[in-house]
Write a protein that holds these residues in place. Structure first.
Motif, PDB file in Angstrom:
ATOM      1  N   VAL A  13     -11.035  -8.380  -0.869  1.00 22.86           N
ATOM      2  CA  VAL A  13     -10.335  -7.905   0.329  1.00 22.86           C
ATOM      3  C   VAL A  13     -11.125  -6.783   0.988  1.00 22.86           C
ATOM      4  O   VAL A  13     -11.818  -6.014   0.331  1.00 22.86           O
ATOM      5  N   ARG A  14     -11.041  -6.721   2.288  1.00 24.41           N
ATOM      6  CA  ARG A  14     -11.681  -5.650   3.056  1.00 24.41           C
ATOM      7  C   ARG A  14     -10.649  -4.637   3.555  1.00 24.41           C
ATOM      8  O   ARG A  14     -11.004  -3.553   3.967  1.00 24.41           O
ATOM      9  N   ARG A  15      -9.388  -5.020   3.558  1.00 23.57           N
ATOM     10  CA  ARG A  15      -8.330  -4.135   4.073  1.00 23.57           C
ATOM     11  C   ARG A  15      -7.053  -4.389   3.279  1.00 23.57           C
ATOM     12  O   ARG A  15      -6.693  -5.536   3.028  1.00 23.57           O
ATOM     13  N   LEU A  16      -6.369  -3.313   2.910  1.00 21.21           N
ATOM     14  CA  LEU A  16      -5.111  -3.421   2.175  1.00 21.21           C
ATOM     15  C   LEU A  16      -3.977  -2.820   2.997  1.00 21.21           C
ATOM     16  O   LEU A  16      -4.160  -1.797   3.656  1.00 21.21           O
ATOM     17  N   ASP A  17      -2.817  -3.434   2.932  1.00 21.02           N
ATOM     18  CA  ASP A  17      -1.603  -2.870   3.506  1.00 21.02           C
ATOM     19  C   ASP A  17      -0.478  -3.204   2.533  1.00 21.02           C
ATOM     20  O   ASP A  17       0.091  -4.291   2.573  1.00 21.02           O
ATOM     21  N   ILE A  18      -0.209  -2.280   1.628  1.00 23.23           N
ATOM     22  CA  ILE A  18       0.774  -2.480   0.567  1.00 23.23           C
ATOM     23  C   ILE A  18       1.958  -1.571   0.852  1.00 23.23           C
ATOM     24  O   ILE A  18       1.794  -0.366   1.019  1.00 23.23           O
ATOM     25  N   ARG A  19       3.159  -2.155   0.890  1.00 24.18           N
ATOM     26  CA  ARG A  19       4.360  -1.388   1.217  1.00 24.18           C
ATOM     27  C   ARG A  19       5.442  -1.636   0.180  1.00 24.18           C
ATOM     28  O   ARG A  19       5.600  -2.746  -0.316  1.00 24.18           O
ATOM     29  N   GLY A  20       6.192  -0.595  -0.102  1.00 23.45           N
ATOM     30  CA  GLY A  20       7.368  -0.711  -0.948  1.00 23.45           C
ATOM     31  C   GLY A  20       8.497   0.051  -0.289  1.00 23.45           C
ATOM     32  O   GLY A  20       8.302   1.148   0.231  1.00 23.45           O
ATOM     33  N   LYS A  21       9.684  -0.521  -0.274  1.00 20.78           N
ATOM     34  CA  LYS A  21      10.836   0.100   0.386  1.00 20.78           C
ATOM     35  C   LYS A  21      11.961   0.247  -0.622  1.00 20.78           C
ATOM     36  O   LYS A  21      12.186  -0.650  -1.429  1.00 20.78           O
ATOM     37  N   ILE A  22      12.660   1.392  -0.558  1.00 22.10           N
ATOM     38  CA  ILE A  22      13.766   1.633  -1.484  1.00 22.10           C
ATOM     39  C   ILE A  22      14.920   2.306  -0.744  1.00 22.10           C
ATOM     40  O   ILE A  22      14.716   3.086   0.180  1.00 22.10           O
ATOM     41  N   GLU A  23      16.134   1.967  -1.167  1.00 20.57           N
ATOM     42  CA  GLU A  23      17.351   2.597  -0.650  1.00 20.57           C
ATOM     43  C   GLU A  23      18.113   3.192  -1.826  1.00 20.57           C
ATOM     44  O   GLU A  23      17.791   2.950  -2.977  1.00 20.57           O
ATOM     45  N   GLY A  24      19.145   3.950  -1.524  1.00 18.73           N
ATOM     46  CA  GLY A  24      20.020   4.464  -2.563  1.00 18.73           C
ATOM     47  C   GLY A  24      19.435   5.617  -3.357  1.00 18.73           C
ATOM     48  O   GLY A  24      19.753   5.784  -4.532  1.00 18.73           O
ATOM     49  N   LEU A  25      18.600   6.426  -2.722  1.00 14.33           N
ATOM     50  CA  LEU A  25      18.029   7.586  -3.407  1.00 14.33           C
ATOM     51  C   LEU A  25      19.055   8.717  -3.485  1.00 14.33           C
ATOM     52  O   LEU A  25      19.991   8.769  -2.690  1.00 14.33           O
ATOM     53  N   TRP A  86      -6.252   8.549 -14.160  1.00 14.61           N
ATOM     54  CA  TRP A  86      -5.888   7.604 -15.218  1.00 14.61           C
ATOM     55  C   TRP A  86      -4.555   7.987 -15.822  1.00 14.61           C
ATOM     56  O   TRP A  86      -4.256   9.167 -16.004  1.00 14.61           O
ATOM     57  N   ARG A  87      -3.761   6.990 -16.175  1.00 12.88           N
ATOM     58  CA  ARG A  87      -2.500   7.184 -16.880  1.00 12.88           C
ATOM     59  C   ARG A  87      -2.705   6.841 -18.352  1.00 12.88           C
ATOM     60  O   ARG A  87      -3.672   6.172 -18.710  1.00 12.88           O
ATOM     61  N   LEU A  88      -1.778   7.267 -19.181  1.00 10.87           N
ATOM     62  CA  LEU A  88      -1.868   6.985 -20.614  1.00 10.87           C
ATOM     63  C   LEU A  88      -1.731   5.506 -20.931  1.00 10.87           C
ATOM     64  O   LEU A  88      -2.222   5.038 -21.959  1.00 10.87           O
ATOM     65  N   ASP A  89      -1.094   4.734 -20.051  1.00  5.93           N
ATOM     66  CA  ASP A  89      -0.905   3.298 -20.306  1.00  5.93           C
ATOM     67  C   ASP A  89      -2.100   2.444 -19.863  1.00  5.93           C
ATOM     68  O   ASP A  89      -2.046   1.226 -19.890  1.00  5.93           O
ATOM     69  N   GLY A  90      -3.208   3.075 -19.440  1.00  2.00           N
ATOM     70  CA  GLY A  90      -4.412   2.345 -19.057  1.00  2.00           C
ATOM     71  C   GLY A  90      -4.499   1.999 -17.581  1.00  2.00           C
ATOM     72  O   GLY A  90      -5.519   1.504 -17.118  1.00  2.00           O
ATOM     73  N   TRP A  91      -3.446   2.225 -16.822  1.00  2.00           N
ATOM     74  CA  TRP A  91      -3.457   2.003 -15.387  1.00  2.00           C
ATOM     75  C   TRP A  91      -3.914   3.277 -14.689  1.00  2.00           C
ATOM     76  O   TRP A  91      -4.001   4.337 -15.300  1.00  2.00           O
ATOM     77  N   MET A  92      -4.179   3.192 -13.397  1.00  2.66           N
ATOM     78  CA  MET A  92      -4.491   4.352 -12.575  1.00  2.66           C
ATOM     79  C   MET A  92      -3.338   4.558 -11.597  1.00  2.66           C
ATOM     80  O   MET A  92      -2.551   3.636 -11.353  1.00  2.66           O
ATOM     81  N   GLU A  93      -3.250   5.786 -11.059  1.00  3.38           N
ATOM     82  CA  GLU A  93      -2.248   6.038 -10.030  1.00  3.38           C
ATOM     83  C   GLU A  93      -2.802   7.012  -9.011  1.00  3.38           C
ATOM     84  O   GLU A  93      -3.685   7.816  -9.314  1.00  3.38           O
ATOM     85  N   ILE A  94      -2.261   6.887  -7.815  1.00  2.00           N
ATOM     86  CA  ILE A  94      -2.602   7.801  -6.730  1.00  2.00           C
ATOM     87  C   ILE A  94      -1.316   8.173  -6.014  1.00  2.00           C
ATOM     88  O   ILE A  94      -0.451   7.312  -5.792  1.00  2.00           O
ATOM     89  N   GLU A  95      -1.165   9.460  -5.704  1.00  2.00           N
ATOM     90  CA  GLU A  95       0.020   9.895  -4.975  1.00  2.00           C
ATOM     91  C   GLU A  95      -0.138   9.531  -3.506  1.00  2.00           C
ATOM     92  O   GLU A  95      -1.068   9.978  -2.842  1.00  2.00           O
ATOM     93  N   LEU A  96       0.768   8.699  -3.017  1.00  2.00           N
ATOM     94  CA  LEU A  96       0.741   8.284  -1.614  1.00  2.00           C
ATOM     95  C   LEU A  96       1.359   9.328  -0.700  1.00  2.00           C
ATOM     96  O   LEU A  96       1.027   9.408   0.477  1.00  2.00           O
ATOM     97  N   GLY A  97       2.276  10.108  -1.238  1.00  2.00           N
ATOM     98  CA  GLY A  97       2.933  11.132  -0.446  1.00  2.00           C
ATOM     99  C   GLY A  97       4.137  11.680  -1.172  1.00  2.00           C
ATOM    100  O   GLY A  97       4.525  11.190  -2.226  1.00  2.00           O
ATOM    101  N   LYS A  98       4.719  12.708  -0.571  1.00  2.00           N
ATOM    102  CA  LYS A  98       5.916  13.318  -1.131  1.00  2.00           C
ATOM    103  C   LYS A  98       6.884  13.587   0.006  1.00  2.00           C
ATOM    104  O   LYS A  98       6.478  13.733   1.156  1.00  2.00           O
ATOM    105  N   PHE A  99       8.171  13.629  -0.330  1.00  2.00           N
ATOM    106  CA  PHE A  99       9.175  13.817   0.698  1.00  2.00           C
ATOM    107  C   PHE A  99      10.448  14.383   0.097  1.00  2.00           C
ATOM    108  O   PHE A  99      10.666  14.334  -1.104  1.00  2.00           O
ATOM    109  N   TYR A 100      11.277  14.931   0.971  1.00  2.00           N
ATOM    110  CA  TYR A 100      12.589  15.457   0.601  1.00  2.00           C
ATOM    111  C   TYR A 100      13.634  14.538   1.228  1.00  2.00           C
ATOM    112  O   TYR A 100      13.632  14.306   2.435  1.00  2.00           O
ATOM    113  N   TYR A 101      14.503  13.979   0.401  1.00  2.00           N
ATOM    114  CA  TYR A 101      15.542  13.074   0.869  1.00  2.00           C
ATOM    115  C   TYR A 101      16.827  13.860   1.017  1.00  2.00           C
ATOM    116  O   TYR A 101      17.377  14.358   0.044  1.00  2.00           O
TER     117      TYR A 101
END
Length: 143
Positions: A13-25, A86-101
């Motif tokens: 892939v040359r471009r990614l657009d990955i989205r996740g949506k959640i309600e009920g926070l 790196w995470r302890l489970d062998g995956w990686m993570e990146i913080e996409l952002g933070k917010f106040y609900y």
């Protein structure tokens, strides 16, 4: 991996657009959104991407993109932006952002990784996006 029942594998892939949506926070709560992933063998040319948080009822994509955080899915030599860890489970993570609900938000929140055009095609495996409750409100985007 706890919490994700399936993963998505993206090849060449040359471009990614990955989205996740959640309600009920929980209202009056601070959150951080994290993309959980692994890089494939082909990662040459992997550049920066944008981490975006959007309150679906109130934000247009263009406005949310203006507030984007620059993220790097691999170590970044110039030190700008967020870098994946790196995470302890062998995956990686990146913080996409933070917010106040807050109570007045009362709507879904979308976390998004919008990859800029990469120099070459890359491979990435995505487990999902995790939302976690966070600490001090002073460092968070408010609505």
């Amino acid at each position: 991996m706890r919490g994700f029942s399936m993963v998505a594998e993206f090849r060449n892939v040359r471009r990614l657009d990955i989205r996740g949506k959640i309600e009920g926070l929980y209202s009056k709560t601070r959150y951080g959104a994290y993309l959980v992933f692994k890089l494939g063998k082909n990662i040459r040319g992997l550049g920066s991407a944008n981490g975006i948080i959007k309150f679906v009822k109130y934000d247009e994509d263009v406005d949310a993109e203006k507030r984007a955080t620059i993220v790097y899915l691999q170590p970044n030599k110039d030190g700008n932006g967020q870098t994946a860890v790196w995470r302890l489970d062998g995956w990686m993570e990146i913080e996409l952002g933070k917010f106040y609900y807050d109570l007045r938000d009362n709507g879904p929140v979308e976390a998004r990784l919008l990859g800029n055009n990469f120099n070459t095609k890359v491979d990435i495996i995505v487990a999902g996006i995790e939302l976690r409750m966070r600490g001090d409100t002073r460092e968070f985007m408010r609505y």
